[in-house]
Design an enzyme around this catalytic site. Structure first.
Site, PDB file in Angstrom:
ATOM      1  N   LYS A 274     -82.222 -55.973  60.126  1.00  0.00           N
ATOM      2  CA  LYS A 274     -82.038 -55.991  61.573  1.00  0.00           C
ATOM      3  C   LYS A 274     -80.743 -56.732  61.869  1.00  0.00           C
ATOM      4  O   LYS A 274     -80.294 -57.580  61.082  1.00  0.00           O
ATOM      5  CB  LYS A 274     -83.208 -56.709  62.256  1.00  0.00           C
TER       6      LYS A 274
ATOM      7  N   GLY B 264     -90.906 -47.533  80.687  1.00  0.00           N
ATOM      8  CA  GLY B 264     -89.557 -47.103  80.373  1.00  0.00           C
ATOM      9  C   GLY B 264     -89.634 -45.812  79.585  1.00  0.00           C
ATOM     10  O   GLY B 264     -90.603 -45.055  79.717  1.00  0.00           O
TER      11      GLY B 264
END
Length: 362
Positions: free
Chosen positions: A83, A185
């Site tokens: 990440k 969303g």
């Protein structure tokens, strides 16, 4: 970067590599964390976020990269976990120069880490990063990528929810079940659409009113409440946290009526003890990194030349994976979070390379 006094001690973590990236001209300050390459090169998105401190950014990248290793392992991908975070407000700091500088840092890793989209970054950003490195996925359709990964993320959550229903009620159908979605969303909206088609009764909340308005305009039968607190107090069969992490706290579990928790948000457990609280209340928790793996499955498919049908078929298998996790937890009398971790760790241990460090082929 300056040399901060880290509140996080990286010696307490099992990461292979943590890289600090700084480009003074563009304003780039980034951290890349590679947790494991035992199964292959690390894959994980780039989060662009205004962290209050560098220590907070490091803590986030360490947690997120480990989570990606487990997610990729449980999804059956031959990929490790990594990440990256870029420190700053993307609305103020994001630029072509910064993204290209970041791409050059990714390139220096020689394929040990593939980046993709995350909070604050989008396919168009990955197209810019891709001008400096080939180790990038999640690109736009116009640039040969998979496009919007929220489509298969929601599909995977839907499959995990169906598997949870099969485990709890003996029937995978969600028709007639009441599902509460926190956050509508892109992923939450796609999930709501799938549930409408399934015949579920849906209640939603989101602080961003335009998102709620757009959803209800398309599906007038969807009910809305103003806050998450109101939502969790509804009479729900399934609760789907699809916004920020830490949604499941002691207080939430205490009042939650839902028999199943299954949502798209990452890191839903506010602390590790919440998994035991859910188990004690007979609430089935479908571990977030198990059910929300559809997005990483989608972007990972780019590495072989993207084929949507192939990626969707793989994301559909989240049903079987989720059911396996829930049955393992029941059989071992442990939490579903612990069962998912053990299965991921088992695959990393048994399938991973004899040398756990991935290096590019010559």
């Amino acid at each position: 970067m300056n040399s901060p006094s880290f509140a996080v001690d990286i010696t307490d973590h099992d990461h292979e590599q943590v890289i600090f990236c700084r480009d003074e001209k563009s304003g780039l300050k980034a951290v890349i964390g590679i947790y494991s390459t035992a199964l292959g090169p690390a894959l994980g998105g780039t989060r662009f976020y205004p962290y209050r401190t560098e220590s907070e950014a490091v803590a986030d990248v360490l947690n997120l990269s480990k989570g990606m290793a487990y997610k990729n392992a449980l999804a059956g991908l031959d990929l490790g976990g990594g990440k990256a975070v870029i420190i700053g407000n993307p609305n103020d700091l994001k630029s072509e120069a910064l993204l290209r500088a970041y791409g050059r840092f990714v390139e220096t890793l020689g394929g040990r880490y593939y980046t993709a989209c995350d909070v604050g970054t989008f396919s168009a950003d990955m197209d810019v990063v891709g001008r400096e490195t080939s180790y990038v996925t999640g690109r736009s359709l116009a640039h040969g990528g998979a496009g919007d990964s929220s489509i298969l993320t929601s599909w995977g959550v839907f499959q995990g929810m169906r598997a949870s229903a099969q485990h709890v009620w003996g029937d995978a159908s969600l028709s007639g079940r009441t599902v509460g979605i926190a956050g509508v969303g892109k992923v939450g909206r796609h999930l709501a659409e799938l549930l409408v088609e399934e015949g579920a009764d849906i209640v939603v909340t989101d602080p961003y009113e335009p998102a709620v308005h757009a959803l209800v305009s398309a599906f007038p039968d969807i009910r809305t409440v103003d806050t998450v607190d109101e939502l969790i107090r509804e009479q729900l069969d399934v609760y789907a946290p699809c916004a920020l992490g830490g949604a499941l706290t002691d207080d939430v579990v205490e009042v939650l009526s839902a028999r199943i928790v299954c949502g798209a948000a990452n890191n839903q457990l506010a602390h590790s003890g919440v998994a035991k609280l859910l188990k004690d209340r007979a609430i089935t928790y479908a571990p977030d990194y198990c059910v929300n793996a559809g997005g990483v499955i989608q972007v990972a498919d780019e590495l072989n030349g993207f084929d949507f049908d192939r990626a969707k078929l793989r994301a559909t298998r989240i049903f079987e994976t989720t059911l396996m996790v829930l049955e393992r937890a029941a059989g071992d009398d442990t939490t579903t979070a612990a069962a998912a971790d053990r299965l991921a760790e088992q695959r990393i241990r048994e399938i991973g390379r004899l040398s756990s460090i991935w290096t590019p082929r010559s």
